[in-house]
Design a protein around this motif. Structure first.
Motif, PDB file in Angstrom:
ATOM      1  N   PHE A 105       6.400  12.817  -2.201  1.00  0.00           N
ATOM      2  CA  PHE A 105       6.304  11.908  -3.334  1.00  0.00           C
ATOM      3  C   PHE A 105       5.550  10.614  -3.075  1.00  0.00           C
ATOM      4  O   PHE A 105       5.488   9.774  -3.955  1.00  0.00           O
ATOM      5  N   VAL A 106       4.969  10.431  -1.893  1.00  0.00           N
ATOM      6  CA  VAL A 106       4.169   9.231  -1.666  1.00  0.00           C
ATOM      7  C   VAL A 106       2.861   9.391  -2.425  1.00  0.00           C
ATOM      8  O   VAL A 106       2.177  10.403  -2.293  1.00  0.00           O
ATOM      9  N   ARG A 107       2.534   8.413  -3.252  1.00  0.00           N
ATOM     10  CA  ARG A 107       1.291   8.430  -4.010  1.00  0.00           C
ATOM     11  C   ARG A 107       0.357   7.373  -3.439  1.00  0.00           C
ATOM     12  O   ARG A 107       0.773   6.242  -3.151  1.00  0.00           O
ATOM     13  N   PHE A 108      -0.894   7.757  -3.279  1.00  0.00           N
ATOM     14  CA  PHE A 108      -1.882   6.869  -2.676  1.00  0.00           C
ATOM     15  C   PHE A 108      -2.868   6.381  -3.726  1.00  0.00           C
ATOM     16  O   PHE A 108      -3.194   7.086  -4.670  1.00  0.00           O
ATOM     17  N   SER A 109      -3.355   5.162  -3.510  1.00  0.00           N
ATOM     18  CA  SER A 109      -4.429   4.580  -4.321  1.00  0.00           C
ATOM     19  C   SER A 109      -5.599   4.308  -3.386  1.00  0.00           C
ATOM     20  O   SER A 109      -5.400   4.093  -2.182  1.00  0.00           O
ATOM     21  N   ASP A 110      -6.797   4.282  -3.933  1.00  0.00           N
ATOM     22  CA  ASP A 110      -7.995   4.023  -3.132  1.00  0.00           C
ATOM     23  C   ASP A 110      -8.281   2.526  -3.139  1.00  0.00           C
ATOM     24  O   ASP A 110      -8.467   1.912  -4.188  1.00  0.00           O
ATOM     25  N   TYR A 111      -8.296   1.924  -1.947  1.00  0.00           N
ATOM     26  CA  TYR A 111      -8.603   0.507  -1.782  1.00  0.00           C
ATOM     27  C   TYR A 111      -9.905   0.402  -0.989  1.00  0.00           C
ATOM     28  O   TYR A 111      -9.874   0.326   0.236  1.00  0.00           O
ATOM     29  N   SER A 112     -11.026   0.465  -1.670  1.00  0.00           N
ATOM     30  CA  SER A 112     -12.351   0.362  -1.034  1.00  0.00           C
ATOM     31  C   SER A 112     -12.512   1.360   0.110  1.00  0.00           C
ATOM     32  O   SER A 112     -12.910   1.008   1.221  1.00  0.00           O
ATOM     33  N   GLY A 113     -12.165   2.604  -0.124  1.00  0.00           N
ATOM     34  CA  GLY A 113     -12.333   3.652   0.878  1.00  0.00           C
ATOM     35  C   GLY A 113     -11.136   3.866   1.782  1.00  0.00           C
ATOM     36  O   GLY A 113     -11.157   4.742   2.646  1.00  0.00           O
ATOM     37  N   ILE A 114     -10.097   3.074   1.625  1.00  0.00           N
ATOM     38  CA  ILE A 114      -8.875   3.235   2.416  1.00  0.00           C
ATOM     39  C   ILE A 114      -7.759   3.629   1.458  1.00  0.00           C
ATOM     40  O   ILE A 114      -7.556   2.978   0.434  1.00  0.00           O
ATOM     41  N   LEU A 115      -7.060   4.699   1.781  1.00  0.00           N
ATOM     42  CA  LEU A 115      -5.940   5.140   0.946  1.00  0.00           C
ATOM     43  C   LEU A 115      -4.703   4.317   1.291  1.00  0.00           C
ATOM     44  O   LEU A 115      -4.386   4.119   2.461  1.00  0.00           O
ATOM     45  N   GLY A 116      -4.007   3.849   0.276  1.00  0.00           N
ATOM     46  CA  GLY A 116      -2.816   3.045   0.505  1.00  0.00           C
ATOM     47  C   GLY A 116      -1.678   3.474  -0.392  1.00  0.00           C
ATOM     48  O   GLY A 116      -1.886   3.817  -1.557  1.00  0.00           O
ATOM     49  N   GLY A 117      -0.481   3.479   0.148  1.00  0.00           N
ATOM     50  CA  GLY A 117       0.701   3.823  -0.623  1.00  0.00           C
ATOM     51  C   GLY A 117       1.858   2.908  -0.253  1.00  0.00           C
ATOM     52  O   GLY A 117       1.893   2.358   0.848  1.00  0.00           O
ATOM     53  N   GLU A 118       2.786   2.750  -1.178  1.00  0.00           N
ATOM     54  CA  GLU A 118       3.975   1.923  -0.939  1.00  0.00           C
ATOM     55  C   GLU A 118       5.225   2.757  -1.162  1.00  0.00           C
ATOM     56  O   GLU A 118       5.273   3.591  -2.067  1.00  0.00           O
ATOM     57  N   ILE A 119       6.228   2.501  -0.321  1.00  0.00           N
ATOM     58  CA  ILE A 119       7.521   3.164  -0.462  1.00  0.00           C
ATOM     59  C   ILE A 119       8.614   2.113  -0.331  1.00  0.00           C
ATOM     60  O   ILE A 119       8.378   1.023   0.192  1.00  0.00           O
TER      61      ILE A 119
END
Length: 179
Positions: free
Chosen positions: A130-144
């Motif tokens: 269930f971790v969802r990632f967003s694209d931050y200028s070519g780096i995938l980032g997710g919060e939990i």
């Protein structure tokens, strides 16, 4: 005399509390990270983290039982209330009685730690899906926001899932990140 051991919050620091307890032949009434203890009437002692002392305790526990060593390390990542003193008692029982009690799943020292580890492993399993990632200028980032410190359990899964990607997972609860 009642004494509360204070340490830096690291696993190695916790192992040093166990070392000092045996070296000083005293049983602490509690063990807690230095920053989390409110003012108290009990005597407190700050235990310094010493890698050599931590390694000695880790080797001894692993020598007695690899299962107990893994349980101790995983138990430290849980949100179990008073986890340090519970893990201390588990280690003390292992050193006193040997690994035989680890087969008794109803043991009053073992059971709370086992339940907490199972809870943490279940939480990590849910987060793997269930971790969802967003694209931050070519780096995938997710919060939990997990209850337990699950990032070490998530590391291998996401590193193998994204072998050619740069990514991070931020744990808001514990203010830690996996890069």
């Amino acid at each position: 005399m009642e004494v509360i051991y204070l340490y830096d919050g690291s696993f190695e620091g916790f192992l040093c509390c166990i070392f000092d307890s045996y070296a000083n032949r005293e049983v602490p009434s509690d063990i807690a990270p230095e920053e989390s203890v409110p003012p108290t009437l009990f005597q407190t002692r700050l235990i310094a983290t010493d890698k050599a002392h931590a390694d000695r305790v880790a080797r001894k526990v692993a020598l007695l039982s690899g299962e107990a060593a893994a349980l101790l390390r995983r138990g430290f990542l849980t949100c179990l209330p008073h986890r340090e003193i519970r893990l201390y008692r588990l280690t003390a029982k292992l050193l006193r009685e040997g690994p035989g009690f680890l087969r008794n799943l109803a043991d009053e020292t073992l059971l709370p730690v086992l339940k907490a580890v199972r809870h943490m492993e279940g939480e990590a399993q849910l987060l793997r899906g269930f971790v969802r990632f967003s694209d931050y200028s070519g780096i995938l980032g997710g919060e939990i926001e997990p209850k337990n410190r699950v990032l070490p359990l998530l590391r291998s899964h996401f590193c193998s899932r994204f072998p050619n990607e740069r990514f991070f997972i931020y744990d808001r609860t514990h203010r830690e990140a996996l890069f």
